[in-house]
Design a protein around this motif. Structure first.
Motif, PDB file in Angstrom:
ATOM      1  N   VAL A   1       1.095   5.181   0.561  1.00  0.00           N
ATOM      2  CA  VAL A   1       0.317   6.084   1.410  1.00  0.00           C
ATOM      3  C   VAL A   1       0.697   7.536   1.145  1.00  0.00           C
ATOM      4  O   VAL A   1       1.881   7.865   1.022  1.00  0.00           O
ATOM      5  CB  VAL A   1       0.565   5.758   2.902  1.00  0.00           C
TER       6      VAL A   1
ATOM      7  N   HIS B   1     -10.447   4.057  -2.042  1.00  0.00           N
ATOM      8  CA  HIS B   1      -9.103   4.148  -1.472  1.00  0.00           C
ATOM      9  C   HIS B   1      -8.806   5.553  -0.936  1.00  0.00           C
ATOM     10  O   HIS B   1      -7.700   5.814  -0.485  1.00  0.00           O
ATOM     11  CB  HIS B   1      -8.060   3.779  -2.523  1.00  0.00           C
TER      12      HIS B   1
ATOM     13  N   TYR C   1      -9.505   8.532   1.776  1.00  0.00           N
ATOM     14  CA  TYR C   1     -10.074   8.807   3.091  1.00  0.00           C
ATOM     15  C   TYR C   1     -10.471  10.284   3.190  1.00  0.00           C
ATOM     16  O   TYR C   1      -9.979  11.132   2.441  1.00  0.00           O
ATOM     17  CB  TYR C   1      -9.119   8.414   4.213  1.00  0.00           C
TER      18      TYR C   1
ATOM     19  N   VAL D   1       0.849  -1.193   0.000  1.00  0.00           N
ATOM     20  CA  VAL D   1       0.000   0.000   0.000  1.00  0.00           C
ATOM     21  C   VAL D   1       0.880   1.237   0.000  1.00  0.00           C
ATOM     22  O   VAL D   1       1.725   1.397   0.892  1.00  0.00           O
ATOM     23  CB  VAL D   1      -0.936   0.036   1.226  1.00  0.00           C
TER      24      VAL D   1
ATOM     25  N   THR E   1     -10.158   3.593   6.599  1.00  0.00           N
ATOM     26  CA  THR E   1     -10.169   3.288   5.169  1.00  0.00           C
ATOM     27  C   THR E   1      -9.190   2.167   4.843  1.00  0.00           C
ATOM     28  O   THR E   1      -9.500   1.254   4.067  1.00  0.00           O
ATOM     29  CB  THR E   1      -9.837   4.539   4.347  1.00  0.00           C
ATOM     30  N   LEU E   2      -8.005   2.214   5.457  1.00  0.00           N
ATOM     31  CA  LEU E   2      -7.030   1.150   5.241  1.00  0.00           C
ATOM     32  C   LEU E   2      -7.560  -0.189   5.740  1.00  0.00           C
ATOM     33  O   LEU E   2      -7.430  -1.216   5.048  1.00  0.00           O
ATOM     34  CB  LEU E   2      -5.714   1.495   5.934  1.00  0.00           C
TER      35      LEU E   2
ATOM     36  N   LEU F   1      -3.583   4.609  -0.793  1.00  0.00           N
ATOM     37  CA  LEU F   1      -4.342   5.185   0.317  1.00  0.00           C
ATOM     38  C   LEU F   1      -3.997   6.669   0.351  1.00  0.00           C
ATOM     39  O   LEU F   1      -2.843   7.038   0.604  1.00  0.00           O
ATOM     40  CB  LEU F   1      -3.972   4.513   1.645  1.00  0.00           C
TER      41      LEU F   1
END
Length: 364
Positions: free
Chosen positions: A262, A300, A302, A260, A319-320, A285
């Motif tokens: 970020v 994906h 937030y 992921v 969200t993750l 994310l």
């Protein structure tokens, strides 16, 4: 012409030159230091540049270039078609509270946009924030502001992102690890990339009992936010990579190993590091602000809470957790591939040149 040839700007121009062999390119670039002098003084620095005494078919300049002054100092260049490429705009940078107060960078952006024949932005958000910021700026001036400036710039503008190299679009060597994901934060180590929000997110995941590994990489500077020391101290046992990676090959391997990617950014005009990681198979994310909604799937994203980093970290963590539970497939941003976008760049130059174009749209 690249007046502040920082890493991403240099990479973009080298990529553009390599992808457009139908043109004969001549490059002027200034080193990325002394930002305020560079953006305000580049036309003076280039005053006696021999190349600017020549006659060209097209000028392609970056957003740091003072195009209005360039054309004023070299009158024969005023009639040559010019494309202004906006990597960023000075109206949308978040204020750290430490910058020297000056409107010069904004004025350079605005005057160059007025002077250009075609203005190309790297994202829709970049264009929207520039036009909104410039409009707000003009409305604050006491008098003498001509009508229709913003409309004229909008009408001669388009959006063509910085392309992602095709080689990055590869199959992952291993499936995503949804039980203990490898999180990647790959941004400049500066306040505007939200490292304090990253710390809050990681702390929240620990509080929720979620296992993870994390790599915090990116360009570092002599003076960087102290929160990075706290991130390393608190999450040292979970770190896979820390700091700037000198080897591009090693970095590319990291993109394929991470699960992921970020972002906690307060400012990102396109998000190349996010796009590269997504091309390499990472899930994304990111906050639902800036340019991210243009390519990050809505599930994906937030909730963005600029003024409430604590609550935003909770939203990011939730969200993750939802993504880890749903186990979605990666969504590589194929529309941002170099093979797709190089035609758009050629078209932008062709259109700006008009009937005197030096290349054909049919050329590859």
């Amino acid at each position: 012409m690249s007046a502040y040839d920082a890493g991403s700007h240099k990479r973009w121009r080298e990529q553009l030159v390599a992808s457009q062999p139908a043109f004969e390119w001549h490059v002027l670039a200034l080193p990325p230091r002394f930002f305020r002098w560079r953006i305000r003084g580049n036309a003076l620095t280039w005053l006696q540049e021999p190349a600017l005494r020549e006659h060209w078919d097209l000028l392609l300049v970056t957003s740091m270039v003072d195009l209005a002054s360039i054309r004023g100092f070299h009158p024969h260049l005023a009639g040559i078609p010019a494309v202004l490429y906006m990597h960023e705009n000075q109206f949308a940078y978040p204020d750290s509270g430490k910058q020297h107060a000056s409107v010069d960078p904004q004025m350079v952006n605005l005057y160059s946009a007025i002077a250009a024949d075609h203005v190309v932005f790297n994202s829709q958000w970049n264009r929207d924030s520039f036009l909104a910021g410039a409009d707000e700026f003009l409305n604050k001036l006491p008098d003498g502001v001509p009508e229709g400036v913003i409309r004229q710039i909008r009408d001669k503008s388009s959006v063509v992102p910085v392309p992602i190299e095709d080689y990055l679009f590869r199959e992952r060597p291993t499936p995503h690890n949804f039980a203990c994901p490898h999180l990647l934060w790959n941004h400049r180590w500066e306040y505007d990339k939200g490292p304090d929000r990253l710390l809050r997110l990681l702390n929240r995941l620990v509080d929720m009992g979620q296992d993870f590994r994390v790599s915090v990489v990116g360009e570092q500077f002599r003076n960087q936010p102290r929160v990075f020391d706290e991130i390393k101290l608190r999450h040292d046992s979970r770190l896979v990579h820390w700091g700037y990676m000198e080897s591009r090959e090693a970095y590319d391997r990291l993109l394929q190993d991470a699960d992921v990617v970020v972002s906690t950014a307060l400012h990102d005009f396109q998000g190349l590091s996010m796009l590269e990681a997504m091309a390499s198979g990472c899930l994304a994310l990111a906050p639902d602000r800036l340019a991210y909604p243009e390519y990050v799937p809505s599930a994906h994203l937030y909730t963005s809470m600029i003024d409430d980093p604590v609550q935003e970290a909770l939203c990011a963590a939730d969200t993750l957790m939802s993504l880890l539970e749903q186990k979605p497939d990666a969504k590589p941003p194929h529309e941002w591939r170099l093979t797709e976008l190089k035609r758009s760049y050629r078209h932008a130059m062709y259109v700006t040149n008009g009937s005197d174009a030096v290349c054909s749209m049919s050329q590859e």
